[in-house]
Design a protein around this motif. Sequence first.
Motif, PDB file in Angstrom:
ATOM      1  N   GLN A  30      33.400  20.259  35.947  1.00  0.00           N
ATOM      2  CA  GLN A  30      32.632  19.476  36.724  1.00  0.00           C
ATOM      3  C   GLN A  30      31.094  20.248  36.907  1.00  0.00           C
ATOM      4  OE1 GLN A  30      35.554  19.883  38.999  1.00  0.00           O
ATOM      5  NE2 GLN A  30      36.406  18.193  37.307  1.00  0.00           N
ATOM      6  N   GLY A  31      30.058  19.457  36.857  1.00  0.00           N
ATOM      7  CA  GLY A  31      28.854  20.130  36.824  1.00  0.00           C
ATOM      8  C   GLY A  31      28.319  21.012  36.032  1.00  0.00           C
ATOM      9  N   ARG A  32      27.484  22.073  36.253  1.00  0.00           N
ATOM     10  CA  ARG A  32      26.990  22.954  35.267  1.00  0.00           C
ATOM     11  C   ARG A  32      27.898  23.746  34.642  1.00  0.00           C
ATOM     12  NH1 ARG A  32      23.639  23.822  31.306  1.00  0.00           N
ATOM     13  NH2 ARG A  32      22.891  25.926  31.191  1.00  0.00           N
ATOM     14  N   GLU A  33      29.078  24.177  35.446  1.00  0.00           N
ATOM     15  CA  GLU A  33      30.000  24.937  34.632  1.00  0.00           C
ATOM     16  C   GLU A  33      30.864  23.995  33.730  1.00  0.00           C
ATOM     17  OE1 GLU A  33      34.710  26.921  35.656  1.00  0.00           O
ATOM     18  OE2 GLU A  33      33.359  25.659  37.163  1.00  0.00           O
ATOM     19  N   GLY A  34      31.042  22.816  34.158  1.00  0.00           N
ATOM     20  CA  GLY A  34      31.933  21.854  33.454  1.00  0.00           C
ATOM     21  C   GLY A  34      31.142  21.548  31.995  1.00  0.00           C
ATOM     22  N   GLN A  56      30.713  22.130  25.947  1.00  0.00           N
ATOM     23  CA  GLN A  56      30.010  22.572  24.970  1.00  0.00           C
ATOM     24  C   GLN A  56      30.557  23.870  24.092  1.00  0.00           C
ATOM     25  OE1 GLN A  56      25.743  23.210  25.685  1.00  0.00           O
ATOM     26  NE2 GLN A  56      25.930  21.905  27.547  1.00  0.00           N
ATOM     27  N   ALA A  57      31.159  24.693  24.931  1.00  0.00           N
ATOM     28  CA  ALA A  57      31.803  25.818  24.383  1.00  0.00           C
ATOM     29  C   ALA A  57      33.026  25.349  23.526  1.00  0.00           C
ATOM     30  CB  ALA A  57      32.333  27.043  25.329  1.00  0.00           C
ATOM     31  N   ALA A  89      29.481  30.184  31.563  1.00  0.00           N
ATOM     32  CA  ALA A  89      30.453  29.227  32.465  1.00  0.00           C
ATOM     33  C   ALA A  89      31.260  30.138  33.573  1.00  0.00           C
ATOM     34  CB  ALA A  89      31.458  28.326  31.728  1.00  0.00           C
ATOM     35  N   ASP A  90      31.721  30.924  33.030  1.00  0.00           N
ATOM     36  CA  ASP A  90      32.651  32.141  33.685  1.00  0.00           C
ATOM     37  C   ASP A  90      31.707  33.003  34.902  1.00  0.00           C
ATOM     38  OD1 ASP A  90      34.987  31.734  32.628  1.00  0.00           O
ATOM     39  OD2 ASP A  90      34.929  33.218  31.196  1.00  0.00           O
ATOM     40  N   ALA A  91      30.490  32.737  34.601  1.00  0.00           N
ATOM     41  CA  ALA A  91      29.628  33.349  35.738  1.00  0.00           C
ATOM     42  C   ALA A  91      29.642  32.760  36.893  1.00  0.00           C
ATOM     43  CB  ALA A  91      28.027  33.923  35.067  1.00  0.00           C
ATOM     44  N   LYS A 128      25.051  15.110  25.384  1.00  0.00           N
ATOM     45  CA  LYS A 128      24.717  16.284  26.491  1.00  0.00           C
ATOM     46  C   LYS A 128      25.858  16.207  27.413  1.00  0.00           C
ATOM     47  CE  LYS A 128      21.854  14.357  29.659  1.00  0.00           C
ATOM     48  NZ  LYS A 128      22.804  14.141  30.653  1.00  0.00           N
ATOM     49  N   ASP A 129      26.612  14.838  27.685  1.00  0.00           N
ATOM     50  CA  ASP A 129      27.735  15.081  28.875  1.00  0.00           C
ATOM     51  C   ASP A 129      29.040  15.187  28.319  1.00  0.00           C
ATOM     52  OD1 ASP A 129      25.892  14.298  30.647  1.00  0.00           O
ATOM     53  OD2 ASP A 129      26.120  12.422  30.790  1.00  0.00           O
TER      54      ASP A 129
END
Length: 545
Positions: A307-311, A316-317, A374-376, A505-506
């Motif tokens: 979810q969110g920015r992490e998701g 993308q990764a 994302a891990d950050a 994007k999503d």
Amino acid sequence: MTNLRSYLAAGILPLVLMAGACGSSGGSRVQGETDPRAAISVNNTEPTAPLIPSSTNDTAGWKVVTQLFDGLVTFDAKGRQTLVQAKSITPNQDATQYTIVLRPGLRFSNGEMIKAKTYADSWSFAANAANGQLGASAFSTIEGYDRIQDEHGDPKATLSGLEVVDDLTLKVAMARPDSSFPYKVGDVAFLPLPASAYKDIKAFGNHPVGNGPYRFKSWVPNQGIELERDPSYKGPRKARNGSLEFRDYQSLDAAYADAQAGRLDVLDTVPVSRLKTFRQESALQPLVKPGPAFRSLTVPQALPHFQGREGALRRQALSRAIDRKGIADKVFAGSVVPASDFLAPTITGHAGDITGHEVVDYDPDRARELWKDADAISPWEGTLRIAYSADGTDKDWVDAVLHGYSKVLGIKADANIFPTGKEFNTAVHNRQVNSFFNSGLTSDYPHPEGYLVQGYASSQADGKGLNNGDYKSGEYDAILARAATKVDLDKSMEDYRLAQTVLFKDLPALPLWYRKVSAVAGKQVRDVPFGYMGLPVYNRITKQV
């Protein structure tokens, strides 16, 4: 349907097989002579649901139901619309109302007349949530749909937007503009039901009465379904054979062996293990053509870490960590084409230059950077899993993707295997798959809406349609709503392209590839045309005497 739905401009051309001389106890035959009474055997798996058009949401059921029923329209191999039971379908200027005129003299195989009321009753039944039909969301743009979405409500409540003018005329008022409606009525959910179906819909689904080129004969669960040609059929899809036998196979390798031995006439999907050699198989006729099937990995919106920015970073990764071309070449022997958008090559609007499409490019270094970012935000933990069914063709490519994830991202990755497609599809529908899962679309109607709305619109989420990852975006929905007001498909293309930029994007699903038609037929088979769905045109399959 989970695996279903597609078409428009460039389509799938018929495949004509050349037959050799054939003898019989009755004396010599003319080369290539066919038997109009021939029993044609084809592969299948056990349908997920009963044989009710509006509850058909998988390819296995679609294969059968579409032979038992005719609808308002159909589409040729190039995706061009042909009117069948409709004499005309006329929109108003802003696609908020349609007038449908039926051809006179239409009947079901039991003799019951088909009238405008038949369609109105069938569509209301299908759309009403109290009736639990899996294809209900196909009717979501018709006026009154929202008012009959109480699963505990009156099962006889109807769509207020349907007006029966006379026996042959049906007016349809839309709750919002829907320029795709003349194509959408080609969806299996819009097929008509006889009055007898509503007396016991479950019993009907196990022994359906239709209006198509074939009549139902028998169904032995987990073994197969038999249909016989309906001699009273007067529609445009007349059967050139005597009967169809849809045989259930737990393994495509077993089906391939039967085809080699002459025990199975047509196999519509070559197993991965045979993709490198099937063209040289002396006992079989290879069938290869472009296809409409878009394949993807769905990422459920509720998954932890997505979810969110992490998701967004992790999606993308993971997309950039997939070597699509390598898998297409090594696993599929070139029988799939790496995806460049969310449509299929046979659909008007398909493109390779949509803004954001770079996210499907294989880039291990960028994938590792994104995963680290994302891990950050929140360190990754656990095992990334991909779900699929063991009776399909997915093991080898899933293993390749999982291996890539472990190698590129240094994470644990494993398969989440369901024994059969029926169990897998049921789990997906019931939101019981707590992992990424194999997914895809092949639209029942040749319009970008068949992919972009059916697969990702908010109206199709929460078990109401094919948006099985439950992706919801107001921005995306608004763009599609604007496209729906434009009756001219060319003018709506700009909006459909813009909608795809939101998907890139999503990434509610990771685009993988488009599957070509890779099939085989026995030497005894003469003609196997393939249609816009990338499946055989069953009524036109012929076999030598």
